[in-house]
Design a protein around this motif. Structure first.
Motif, PDB file in Angstrom:
ATOM      1  N   ALA A 245      43.460  48.356  50.854  1.00 53.80           N
ATOM      2  CA  ALA A 245      42.923  47.297  49.984  1.00 53.80           C
ATOM      3  C   ALA A 245      43.801  47.147  48.745  1.00 53.80           C
ATOM      4  O   ALA A 245      44.120  48.131  48.087  1.00 53.80           O
ATOM      5  CB  ALA A 245      41.497  47.639  49.571  1.00 53.80           C
ATOM      6  N   THR A 246      44.193  45.903  48.440  1.00 57.81           N
ATOM      7  CA  THR A 246      45.004  45.654  47.245  1.00 57.81           C
ATOM      8  C   THR A 246      44.282  44.686  46.321  1.00 57.81           C
ATOM      9  O   THR A 246      43.436  43.906  46.749  1.00 57.81           O
ATOM     10  CB  THR A 246      46.371  45.046  47.608  1.00 57.81           C
ATOM     11  OG1 THR A 246      46.132  43.912  48.438  1.00 57.81           O
ATOM     12  CG2 THR A 246      47.261  46.030  48.326  1.00 57.81           C
ATOM     13  N   ASP A 247      44.686  44.734  45.065  1.00 52.82           N
ATOM     14  CA  ASP A 247      44.031  43.972  44.003  1.00 52.82           C
ATOM     15  C   ASP A 247      44.867  42.736  43.685  1.00 52.82           C
ATOM     16  O   ASP A 247      46.083  42.844  43.503  1.00 52.82           O
ATOM     17  CB  ASP A 247      43.956  44.900  42.763  1.00 52.82           C
ATOM     18  CG  ASP A 247      43.019  44.387  41.684  1.00 52.82           C
ATOM     19  OD1 ASP A 247      42.368  43.349  41.884  1.00 52.82           O
ATOM     20  OD2 ASP A 247      42.948  45.054  40.625  1.00 52.82           O
ATOM     21  N   ILE A 248      44.220  41.580  43.619  1.00 52.04           N
ATOM     22  CA  ILE A 248      44.921  40.344  43.228  1.00 52.04           C
ATOM     23  C   ILE A 248      44.185  39.727  42.052  1.00 52.04           C
ATOM     24  O   ILE A 248      42.966  39.763  41.993  1.00 52.04           O
ATOM     25  CB  ILE A 248      45.037  39.371  44.422  1.00 52.04           C
ATOM     26  CG1 ILE A 248      45.869  38.144  44.028  1.00 52.04           C
ATOM     27  CG2 ILE A 248      43.683  38.937  44.953  1.00 52.04           C
ATOM     28  CD1 ILE A 248      46.368  37.354  45.226  1.00 52.04           C
ATOM     29  N   TYR A 249      44.952  39.181  41.112  1.00 51.06           N
ATOM     30  CA  TYR A 249      44.364  38.671  39.870  1.00 51.06           C
ATOM     31  C   TYR A 249      44.786  37.226  39.644  1.00 51.06           C
ATOM     32  O   TYR A 249      45.887  36.821  40.040  1.00 51.06           O
ATOM     33  CB  TYR A 249      44.850  39.539  38.703  1.00 51.06           C
ATOM     34  CG  TYR A 249      44.484  39.017  37.324  1.00 51.06           C
ATOM     35  CD1 TYR A 249      43.224  39.244  36.789  1.00 51.06           C
ATOM     36  CD2 TYR A 249      45.406  38.282  36.576  1.00 51.06           C
ATOM     37  CE1 TYR A 249      42.878  38.756  35.529  1.00 51.06           C
ATOM     38  CE2 TYR A 249      45.069  37.802  35.310  1.00 51.06           C
ATOM     39  CZ  TYR A 249      43.808  38.043  34.800  1.00 51.06           C
ATOM     40  OH  TYR A 249      43.458  37.562  33.556  1.00 51.06           O
ATOM     41  N   GLY A 250      43.937  36.507  38.991  1.00 55.41           N
ATOM     42  CA  GLY A 250      44.293  35.159  38.564  1.00 55.41           C
ATOM     43  C   GLY A 250      43.115  34.515  37.889  1.00 55.41           C
ATOM     44  O   GLY A 250      42.014  35.067  37.890  1.00 55.41           O
TER      45      GLY A 250
END
Ligand code: DLL
Length: 447
Positions: A245-250
């Motif tokens: 699982a990876t974290d994505i931001y925006g």
């Protein structure tokens, strides 16, 4: 028809990058590119948006005053209220004819904020999402199960365009209908899951209830964001879904998802795409810029946005930056996990708490499901916090068990976070399940 086959990832392309040249650019060259683009962005905003002209004039600055990146500190901040005051279209820097898309935030209080894109903006967004998804481990040819909501929210369409740009096959499921999502994951064998972390957990739970072993499916990567989540939640999702699982931001005001994303090599902070954005951390009290490494409020300036340039936008998100080299070889700085927005921070009897800290404690407790809500109530004149948690399925749950469990959790929270609260433990399946961004706090304190 040309039969499309999923290409399993070979060891050779483990370090694949969507745009290697830019992603590994020397920091000095990146700085020069930023300065050139920042000059353009400031002039574009000043010349075309009355709000920026007024704000720059009031601060006594003009775009020509910028000689170095450090000079940006003399320019005024932009805040969410500026967008509201200019609702719906007055912050746009191009004629309506040049726009191709609008998105809007739901706006829990007052008017929503409206954001706009030119064709070029949509194109760059697709590139940055493709870059982000590749960093998170997606590869051309992958099936991407996109469970971010489609519509005015930027998550669905943002991930959709990015996956297509990368050369993936998108399954545009959107949020909701979780049983069917599990069936589709099983039948299609998607390798990538895009969702909010709380919705991904909901999918895992529904799969378990349906007797589907999601861990044995081809699913390999989760690209999760749009809400704060903890390392503990990451471990739970890795384990329950059998993925990385990876974290994505925006955020919509800046673009949407894909402003920053973790690489699956290090999973230690999100690479912020500095060729399109300039990141600062400020002290939210004094508003002074802080050096790299210190914790404060993230402020973002867009460098290439045509329709909606944002100059020093105060995100309210609390984090810190790292410019340590990353094992993946990308040179763009990293934004450490966003623990929450400063307006989500609760102050309970003098102790500051973010909902994601409560999440981190609950996940570690084996007999408890990671679903929770924080209820704020009045206890006389004081604010009181009650946590509603849920006992895990299969654990004894008569009335006395639930009360004892509540007491145990209360002590645990007191010792780990230092905050006093009461805890109500409920039977499995009683708390609302997330379909997108989870609602973590119910405020019953009244005006
Ligand atoms: O949530 C965009 C997005 C969609 C990001 C899909 C990632 C994936 P907004 O609805 O405008 O945009 O909400 C932006 O959500 O200021 C943060 O407070 C929060 N947020 C977004 N990503 C993360 C994350 C989208 N990875 C607001 N960790 C931001 C913590 C996040 N908070």
């Amino acid at each position: 028809m040309t039969g499309q086959t999923t290409s399993p990832i070979s060891a050779g392309d483990a370090d694949f990058m969507f745009d290697r040249e830019t992603e590994t650019m020397a920091r000095s060259a990146l700085g020069e590119l930023q300065l050139e683009r920042l000059r353009w962005s400031l002039a574009h905003a000043y010349e075309r948006v009355p709000h920026y002209r007024r704000a720059f004039d009031a601060a006594g600055v003009t775009p020509e005053k910028l000689k170095s990146l450090a000079d940006l500190r003399h320019f005024p901040f932009t805040v969410k209220n500026d967008l509201r005051d200019n609702y719906p279209f007055s912050m746009f820097a191009v004629p309506m004819n040049d726009l191709r898309r609008l998105h809007a935030s739901s706006g829990t209080t007052g008017k929503p904020t409206v954001v706009a894109y030119t064709r070029g903006d949509i194109d760059r967004w697709a590139d940055l999402m493709a870059r982000s998804m590749a960093a998170a481990g997606a590869r051309p040819g992958d099936l991407v199960h996109n469970a971010y909501g489609y519509g005015l929210f930027t998550g669905g369409l943002g991930a959709h365009y990015g996956a297509e740009r990368l050369g993936c096959i998108v399954v545009p499921v959107s949020g909701g209908g979780t049983e069917r999502q599990v069936t589709l994951l099983q039948d299609f064998g998607s390798r990538i899951l895009c969702a909010t972390p709380s919705y991904a957990l909901n999918i895992a739970e529904v799969a378990e209830a349906q007797g589907v072993d999601i861990r044995s499916l081809p699913l390999a990567r989760g690209i999760f964001g749009a809400e704060p989540w903890s390392e503990q939640m990451r471990r739970a999702l890795d384990q329950r879904l059998g993925i990385t699982a990876t974290d994505i931001y925006g955020l919509s005001e800046i673009m949407g998802p894909g402003v920053a994303c973790e690489c699956d090599v290090a999973r230690a902070g999100l690479h912020g795409w500095e060729d399109h954005f300039l990141f600062e951390i400020i002290d939210p009290e004094t508003l002074e810029p802080l050096p790299v490494g210190e914790t404060g409020e993230l402020v973002i300036t867009t460098l290439t946005k045509e329709a909606l340039p944002m100059i020093r936008y105060r995100t309210r998100d609390i984090t810190r930056l790292s410019d340590e080299p990353c094992a993946c070889g990308r040179t763009h700085l990293r934004i450490l996990r966003v623990t929450g927005r400063d307006d989500d921070m609760l102050i309970i009897r003098g102790v500051n708490v973010y909902p994601s800290q409560i999440e981190a404690v609950l996940i570690e407790l084996p007999a408890i499901s990671p679903h929770y809500q924080i209820v704020l109530e009045k206890d006389g004149h004081l604010d009181a916090m009650r946590i509603e948690a849920e006992i895990a399925p299969g654990v004894p749950a008569d009335e006395d068990d639930l009360i004892a469990k509540g007491r145990e959790i209360r002590h645990h929270i007191k010792s780990v976070i230092g905050v006093s609260c009461t805890v109500t433990v409920k039977r499995p399946g009683t708390l609302p399940r997330s379909q997108g961004k989870a609602v973590r706090v119910r405020d019953l304190r009244g005006g």
